[in-house]
Design an enzyme around this catalytic site. Sequence first.
Site, mmCIF file in Angstrom:
data_model
loop_
_atom_site.group_PDB
_atom_site.id
_atom_site.type_symbol
_atom_site.label_atom_id
_atom_site.label_comp_id
_atom_site.label_asym_id
_atom_site.label_seq_id
_atom_site.Cartn_x
_atom_site.Cartn_y
_atom_site.Cartn_z
ATOM 1 N N HIS A 243 0.825 -1.212 0.000
ATOM 2 C CA HIS A 243 0.000 0.000 0.000
ATOM 3 C C HIS A 243 0.865 1.272 0.000
ATOM 4 C CE1 HIS A 243 -3.569 -2.423 1.003
ATOM 5 N NE2 HIS A 243 -2.964 -2.896 2.057
HETATM 6 O O1 RIB Z 1 -5.217 0.346 4.355
HETATM 7 C C1 RIB Z 1 -3.816 0.351 4.281
HETATM 8 C C2 RIB Z 1 -3.244 1.550 4.957
HETATM 9 O O2 RIB Z 1 -3.593 1.550 6.345
HETATM 10 C C3 RIB Z 1 -1.704 1.560 4.940
HETATM 11 O O3 RIB Z 1 -1.247 2.881 4.978
HETATM 12 C C4 RIB Z 1 -1.359 0.862 6.221
HETATM 13 O O4 RIB Z 1 -0.049 1.214 6.693
HETATM 14 C C5 RIB Z 1 -2.411 1.411 7.144
HETATM 15 O O5 RIB Z 1 -1.978 2.695 7.584
#
Ligand code: RIB
Length: 317
Positions: A243
Site C-alpha cells: 500500500h
Molecule cells: O489500508 C492500508 C493503509 O492503512 C496503509 O497505509 C497501512 O499502513 C495502514 O496505515
Amino acid sequence: MSDHKVLDSPPLMLDVDTGVDDALAIALAIRSHANLVGVSTVAGNVSIDLATENSLRVLSWMGAESVPVHRGASRPLVVDYQDAAHVHGGNGLGGAELPVSGASESSNGGVDALLANAAQHDGELVLVALGPLTNVAIALSLRPALARQIRTLVIMGGAYFVPGNVTPHAEFNAFADPHACGQVLQAEWNEIIVVGLDVTHQTIISREQWEATPDDAPGAAGLLKRITGRTFNERKLDGFYLHDPLALAVAIHPELVEKEPHSISVDVHERRGKTTPAQGRGVSIATSVDAERFEAEFARRMGINSRRTDVGPASVE
Ligand code: RIB
Ligand code: CA
C-alpha cells in the site's frame, strides 16, 4: 524509474503511522534518493509512541538518521482511536526488534513541521500521507492556504470503486479518522492524488520473494526480511500488499497510475470511512496501475528478487 540525484528532486515529506508498509515506504524513499526533508508521525496502525520510535529506527537502519522525525497527533479528530496491530504486530514492525536509533525525535511537532516545511519550500513541497489524515487536517485548519502552498499531496487511503479492508465500505486510513479524511479531500489542493485499494491491492511482495531473501541480508532487503517475517512465517500468508510503497512511488513517478478527476465525500456515520466519488473535479483518483513496472522497480530498489507474475498468491494481506 531512472536514478535521479537528490539535488533535482523536489523536497518530499512523509506523514506515517509506521507499521510494516510505512517502513517499506520509508526505505524505498531512501533507496530512491528522494529529497526527504522530514517524517511526521500519526497514530494509526500503532500508537503515536510506537509510530515515532519505529520511524526513528527504520531511518537509522537505512543510514538516514539525519532525517528529522516529528511526533504528530496521538488520536483521531473525533472518533475513538483504533489500531491495526493484528496486521502489523504489537510493535508495528511485525515483532522485529530493530536497533535503537542514535537520533532522537525532533522538538518540532508533526503539524508544526508540516507547516514549516510547506512555508520553507513554498510551492515545491510534495507531501505523502501514508496514515490517517489527522495531522494534515489539523495543519489545514491552522493554515487553509496550505492547500495552495504544497505542490502535490499524495495520499494512501480510501477505496473508491472497490470494497474496503476494515469494513466492506472503508479502507483503514479513511476509517481510522473519517472526519480528517473528509476535511482533507474537500480542500482545494494544487494537486491531490489518492492512491486507494483500487490500485494498492494489485501490488504485493510474495512468499517466494521473502524466502529468497537471506536472513542476514543487509540494508533495505534485510529490513524487509525482518519486518515481513510475521506475515509469511507466523500468519502463513502468501503475499503482503505494498500500500504505502506504491503511494510513495506515485509521488516520485505519477505516470505509474492512470487517474480520474472526481470530488469525494467521506461517510462519518453508519458507513464510517466510506469514500464515495462523485461528479466534479479536484481529486485525482488512481484507477489503474502499472503493477509489473512498480513491483520490478520496488524489488530492484530494495535489493530483493523480482516477483514471478505467472502465479498469483492465494492469501494476501
Ligand atoms: O489500508 C492500508 C493503509 O492503512 C496503509 O497505509 C497501512 O499502513 C495502514 O496505515
Ligand atoms: Ca500507513
